[in-house]
Design a protein around this motif. Structure first.
Motif, PDB file in Angstrom:
ATOM      1  N   VAL A 140       0.841  -1.201   0.000  1.00 27.83           N
ATOM      2  CA  VAL A 140       0.000   0.000   0.000  1.00 27.83           C
ATOM      3  C   VAL A 140       0.877   1.252   0.000  1.00 27.83           C
ATOM      4  O   VAL A 140       0.615   2.212  -0.736  1.00 27.83           O
ATOM      5  CB  VAL A 140      -0.955   0.000   1.214  1.00 27.83           C
ATOM      6  CG1 VAL A 140      -1.741   1.316   1.284  1.00 27.83           C
ATOM      7  CG2 VAL A 140      -1.930  -1.179   1.126  1.00 27.83           C
ATOM      8  N   GLY A 141       1.927   1.255   0.805  1.00 31.69           N
ATOM      9  CA  GLY A 141       2.813   2.411   0.879  1.00 31.69           C
ATOM     10  C   GLY A 141       3.501   2.698  -0.441  1.00 31.69           C
ATOM     11  O   GLY A 141       3.557   3.854  -0.889  1.00 31.69           O
ATOM     12  N   VAL A 142       3.991   1.656  -1.098  1.00 28.70           N
ATOM     13  CA  VAL A 142       4.677   1.821  -2.379  1.00 28.70           C
ATOM     14  C   VAL A 142       3.699   2.338  -3.439  1.00 28.70           C
ATOM     15  O   VAL A 142       4.043   3.197  -4.253  1.00 28.70           O
ATOM     16  CB  VAL A 142       5.304   0.476  -2.824  1.00 28.70           C
ATOM     17  CG1 VAL A 142       5.735   0.532  -4.271  1.00 28.70           C
ATOM     18  CG2 VAL A 142       6.504   0.141  -1.934  1.00 28.70           C
ATOM     19  N   ILE A 153      -4.461  10.014 -12.024  1.00 30.61           N
ATOM     20  CA  ILE A 153      -5.697   9.593 -11.375  1.00 30.61           C
ATOM     21  C   ILE A 153      -5.868   8.075 -11.442  1.00 30.61           C
ATOM     22  O   ILE A 153      -6.407   7.452 -10.525  1.00 30.61           O
ATOM     23  CB  ILE A 153      -6.925  10.316 -12.002  1.00 30.61           C
ATOM     24  CG1 ILE A 153      -8.186  10.046 -11.178  1.00 30.61           C
ATOM     25  CG2 ILE A 153      -7.111   9.923 -13.445  1.00 30.61           C
ATOM     26  CD1 ILE A 153      -8.155  10.594  -9.788  1.00 30.61           C
ATOM     27  N   GLY A 154      -5.375   7.458 -12.533  1.00 32.37           N
ATOM     28  CA  GLY A 154      -5.462   6.007 -12.648  1.00 32.37           C
ATOM     29  C   GLY A 154      -4.590   5.314 -11.616  1.00 32.37           C
ATOM     30  O   GLY A 154      -5.001   4.324 -11.005  1.00 32.37           O
ATOM     31  N   LEU A 155      -3.373   5.838 -11.411  1.00 33.21           N
ATOM     32  CA  LEU A 155      -2.464   5.285 -10.408  1.00 33.21           C
ATOM     33  C   LEU A 155      -3.034   5.474  -9.004  1.00 33.21           C
ATOM     34  O   LEU A 155      -2.933   4.586  -8.152  1.00 33.21           O
ATOM     35  CB  LEU A 155      -1.102   5.979 -10.522  1.00 33.21           C
ATOM     36  CG  LEU A 155       0.118   5.234  -9.987  1.00 33.21           C
ATOM     37  CD1 LEU A 155       0.290   3.889 -10.679  1.00 33.21           C
ATOM     38  CD2 LEU A 155       1.364   6.082 -10.173  1.00 33.21           C
ATOM     39  N   VAL A 160      -5.814   3.311  -4.099  1.00 35.17           N
ATOM     40  CA  VAL A 160      -7.000   3.307  -3.220  1.00 35.17           C
ATOM     41  C   VAL A 160      -7.655   1.927  -3.223  1.00 35.17           C
ATOM     42  O   VAL A 160      -8.032   1.398  -2.170  1.00 35.17           O
ATOM     43  CB  VAL A 160      -8.007   4.393  -3.659  1.00 35.17           C
ATOM     44  CG1 VAL A 160      -9.326   4.240  -2.909  1.00 35.17           C
ATOM     45  CG2 VAL A 160      -7.426   5.782  -3.430  1.00 35.17           C
ATOM     46  N   SER A 161      -7.794   1.336  -4.418  1.00 32.85           N
ATOM     47  CA  SER A 161      -8.412   0.010  -4.497  1.00 32.85           C
ATOM     48  C   SER A 161      -7.561  -1.025  -3.770  1.00 32.85           C
ATOM     49  O   SER A 161      -8.088  -1.945  -3.129  1.00 32.85           O
ATOM     50  CB  SER A 161      -8.620  -0.404  -5.956  1.00 32.85           C
ATOM     51  OG  SER A 161      -7.388  -0.581  -6.618  1.00 32.85           O
ATOM     52  N   LEU A 162      -6.232  -0.878  -3.854  1.00 28.55           N
ATOM     53  CA  LEU A 162      -5.342  -1.793  -3.137  1.00 28.55           C
ATOM     54  C   LEU A 162      -5.553  -1.682  -1.632  1.00 28.55           C
ATOM     55  O   LEU A 162      -5.655  -2.695  -0.933  1.00 28.55           O
ATOM     56  CB  LEU A 162      -3.886  -1.488  -3.487  1.00 28.55           C
ATOM     57  CG  LEU A 162      -2.822  -2.330  -2.771  1.00 28.55           C
ATOM     58  CD1 LEU A 162      -2.978  -3.808  -3.100  1.00 28.55           C
ATOM     59  CD2 LEU A 162      -1.417  -1.852  -3.138  1.00 28.55           C
ATOM     60  N   THR A 262     -13.521  -9.520  -6.606  1.00 30.40           N
ATOM     61  CA  THR A 262     -13.769  -8.273  -5.874  1.00 30.40           C
ATOM     62  C   THR A 262     -12.628  -7.287  -6.080  1.00 30.40           C
ATOM     63  O   THR A 262     -12.844  -6.106  -6.361  1.00 30.40           O
ATOM     64  CB  THR A 262     -13.937  -8.561  -4.370  1.00 30.40           C
ATOM     65  OG1 THR A 262     -15.053  -9.432  -4.180  1.00 30.40           O
ATOM     66  CG2 THR A 262     -14.165  -7.280  -3.587  1.00 30.40           C
ATOM     67  N   MET A 263     -11.391  -7.776  -5.950  1.00 27.62           N
ATOM     68  CA  MET A 263     -10.231  -6.901  -6.113  1.00 27.62           C
ATOM     69  C   MET A 263     -10.116  -6.412  -7.544  1.00 27.62           C
ATOM     70  O   MET A 263      -9.767  -5.247  -7.791  1.00 27.62           O
ATOM     71  CB  MET A 263      -8.961  -7.672  -5.708  1.00 27.62           C
ATOM     72  CG  MET A 263      -7.711  -6.816  -5.657  1.00 27.62           C
ATOM     73  SD  MET A 263      -7.797  -5.545  -4.383  1.00 27.62           S
ATOM     74  CE  MET A 263      -7.100  -4.161  -5.250  1.00 27.62           C
ATOM     75  N   MET A 264     -10.432  -7.271  -8.506  1.00 30.22           N
ATOM     76  CA  MET A 264     -10.362  -6.882  -9.908  1.00 30.22           C
ATOM     77  C   MET A 264     -11.382  -5.781 -10.208  1.00 30.22           C
ATOM     78  O   MET A 264     -11.076  -4.802 -10.884  1.00 30.22           O
ATOM     79  CB  MET A 264     -10.620  -8.096 -10.802  1.00 30.22           C
ATOM     80  CG  MET A 264     -10.494  -7.821 -12.289  1.00 30.22           C
ATOM     81  SD  MET A 264     -10.414  -9.347 -13.270  1.00 30.22           S
ATOM     82  CE  MET A 264     -11.946 -10.159 -12.775  1.00 30.22           C
ATOM     83  N   VAL A 265     -12.602  -5.945  -9.680  1.00 28.43           N
ATOM     84  CA  VAL A 265     -13.639  -4.929  -9.871  1.00 28.43           C
ATOM     85  C   VAL A 265     -13.203  -3.601  -9.242  1.00 28.43           C
ATOM     86  O   VAL A 265     -13.333  -2.528  -9.858  1.00 28.43           O
ATOM     87  CB  VAL A 265     -14.981  -5.396  -9.257  1.00 28.43           C
ATOM     88  CG1 VAL A 265     -15.973  -4.224  -9.209  1.00 28.43           C
ATOM     89  CG2 VAL A 265     -15.565  -6.535 -10.083  1.00 28.43           C
ATOM     90  N   LEU A 266     -12.672  -3.668  -8.020  1.00 31.15           N
ATOM     91  CA  LEU A 266     -12.222  -2.444  -7.343  1.00 31.15           C
ATOM     92  C   LEU A 266     -11.149  -1.731  -8.155  1.00 31.15           C
ATOM     93  O   LEU A 266     -11.199  -0.515  -8.344  1.00 31.15           O
ATOM     94  CB  LEU A 266     -11.651  -2.804  -5.955  1.00 31.15           C
ATOM     95  CG  LEU A 266     -12.643  -3.022  -4.813  1.00 31.15           C
ATOM     96  CD1 LEU A 266     -11.909  -3.537  -3.586  1.00 31.15           C
ATOM     97  CD2 LEU A 266     -13.368  -1.730  -4.481  1.00 31.15           C
ATOM     98  N   ASP A 267     -10.181  -2.500  -8.640  1.00 32.53           N
ATOM     99  CA  ASP A 267      -9.070  -1.886  -9.355  1.00 32.53           C
ATOM    100  C   ASP A 267      -9.514  -1.279 -10.689  1.00 32.53           C
ATOM    101  O   ASP A 267      -9.107  -0.166 -11.033  1.00 32.53           O
ATOM    102  CB  ASP A 267      -7.966  -2.914  -9.592  1.00 32.53           C
ATOM    103  CG  ASP A 267      -6.633  -2.250  -9.915  1.00 32.53           C
ATOM    104  OD1 ASP A 267      -5.891  -1.973  -8.966  1.00 32.53           O
ATOM    105  OD2 ASP A 267      -6.372  -2.024 -11.098  1.00 32.53           O
ATOM    106  N   VAL A 268     -10.343  -2.001 -11.406  1.00 37.38           N
ATOM    107  CA  VAL A 268     -10.799  -1.485 -12.707  1.00 37.38           C
ATOM    108  C   VAL A 268     -11.748  -0.304 -12.526  1.00 37.38           C
ATOM    109  O   VAL A 268     -11.662   0.691 -13.241  1.00 37.38           O
ATOM    110  CB  VAL A 268     -11.480  -2.607 -13.522  1.00 37.38           C
ATOM    111  CG1 VAL A 268     -12.078  -2.052 -14.798  1.00 37.38           C
ATOM    112  CG2 VAL A 268     -10.475  -3.720 -13.847  1.00 37.38           C
ATOM    113  N   ALA A 269     -12.637  -0.404 -11.532  1.00 42.66           N
ATOM    114  CA  ALA A 269     -13.621   0.659 -11.302  1.00 42.66           C
ATOM    115  C   ALA A 269     -12.960   1.951 -10.803  1.00 42.66           C
ATOM    116  O   ALA A 269     -13.311   3.056 -11.238  1.00 42.66           O
ATOM    117  CB  ALA A 269     -14.674   0.203 -10.310  1.00 42.66           C
ATOM    118  N   LEU A 270     -11.977   1.792  -9.904  1.00 37.82           N
ATOM    119  CA  LEU A 270     -11.339   2.995  -9.329  1.00 37.82           C
ATOM    120  C   LEU A 270     -10.127   3.446 -10.130  1.00 37.82           C
ATOM    121  O   LEU A 270      -9.732   4.603 -10.053  1.00 37.82           O
ATOM    122  CB  LEU A 270     -10.911   2.698  -7.884  1.00 37.82           C
ATOM    123  CG  LEU A 270     -12.067   2.441  -6.891  1.00 37.82           C
ATOM    124  CD1 LEU A 270     -11.515   2.094  -5.517  1.00 37.82           C
ATOM    125  CD2 LEU A 270     -12.973   3.662  -6.790  1.00 37.82           C
TER     126      LEU A 270
END
Length: 271
Positions: A140-142, A153-155, A160-162, A262-270
């Motif tokens: 998360v820190g990295v 904004i994508g990064l 945030v999703s991570l 769930t993680m894939m949805v979060l990452d793609v959505a955010l």
């Protein structure tokens, strides 16, 4: 979801807030000891499977993929930082695993790993989760530290999703520490204290990770991949074996699939 306002803040500060959130969810999971003295094995396995799925997806979508893209943009061979960092992260956790005394959940004392000590079973259980929380906080820190060099904004969405994904999978980990400690004879308060304490390393590792990539630009793709390698080591070495330890393994497999989705949805959505 509008996230661009977060780009005005210092990435190290964002990393601190994000890992404080993941720590809070660990504490929330540990608080389950006030309501339960034991947890159904099938439910625990499904939760651990979910955590494994989240971490596998996060390792690629939020860490390795950005690392490869950054290396490409820098004119480097794209796969070199990803492979070197990934293997270094796994090697680091392997060395820590061999040195730090710890005991995985559900294992007998004669299966304790690391340097031999006379420490009690409860201490070794706490150290096991604490050791494996380090790469989560580091990841998360990295991810937030990367914003110092590319305030995209994508990064930001990926970071945030991570943080959300790591937070979600920290809930079962917190419960998986405190509830067994209760069975070991700890009072509910002491079991909760040590359960939440296992998550304290995440803000520490998060700030260190963010600060390192904040100050050393060429390190970034390697750092992202390092965090991914360390997380995959935890998944393969701890989460998957523990989630498959009961008679019913389908629930943990379904949990892993749902966690990945769930993680894939979060990452793609955010992102």
């Amino acid at each position: 979801m509008k996230l661009d306002w977060l780009l005005d803040y210092n990435p190290v500060l964002l990393a601190l807030f994000a890992t404080l959130f993941t720590y809070f969810v660990t504490a929330l999971g540990a608080s389950m000891v006030f309501f339960f003295k034991k947890i159904n094995k099938n439910i625990l396995n499904a939760m651990l499977g979910f955590a494994a799925g989240v971490m596998i997806a996060a390792s690629f979508w939020s860490l390795l993929k950005p690392a490869i893209e950054m290396a490409e943009e820098n004119g480097s061979i794209p796969w070199v930082p990803a492979v070197v960092g990934f293997l270094a992260g796994g090697a680091f956790l392997l060395m820590a695993d061999k040195i730090l005394p710890h005991l995985h959940i559900g294992r007998p004392m004669n299966k304790a790993e690391g340097i031999r000590t006379a420490w009690k079973r409860s201490v070794l259980l706490i150290l096991s989760i604490t050791l494996h929380n380090i790469p989560e906080g580091l990841a998360v820190g990295v991810a937030f530290g990367a914003l110092a060099h590319n305030p995209d904004i994508g990064l930001l969405g990926g970071a945030v999703s991570l943080a959300i994904g790591i937070g979600l999978q920290n809930f079962p980990e917190g419960a998986a520490v405190s509830i067994p400690l209760r069975r070991e004879g700890f009072s509910r308060r002491r079991a909760f204290f040590y359960g939440q304490l296992s998550g304290v390393v995440e803000p520490v590792a998060g700030v260190i990770g963010a600060y390192l990539v904040f100050t050393v630009t060429p390190l970034l793709p390697y750092a992202l991949s390092f965090a991914a390698g360390a997380m995959i080591f935890v998944v393969v070495e701890q989460l998957i074996p523990e989630s498959q330890s009961g008679d019913e393994t389908d629930l943990s497999t379904i949990g892993a699939m749902l966690g990945f989705a769930t993680m894939m949805v979060l990452d793609v959505a955010l992102g």
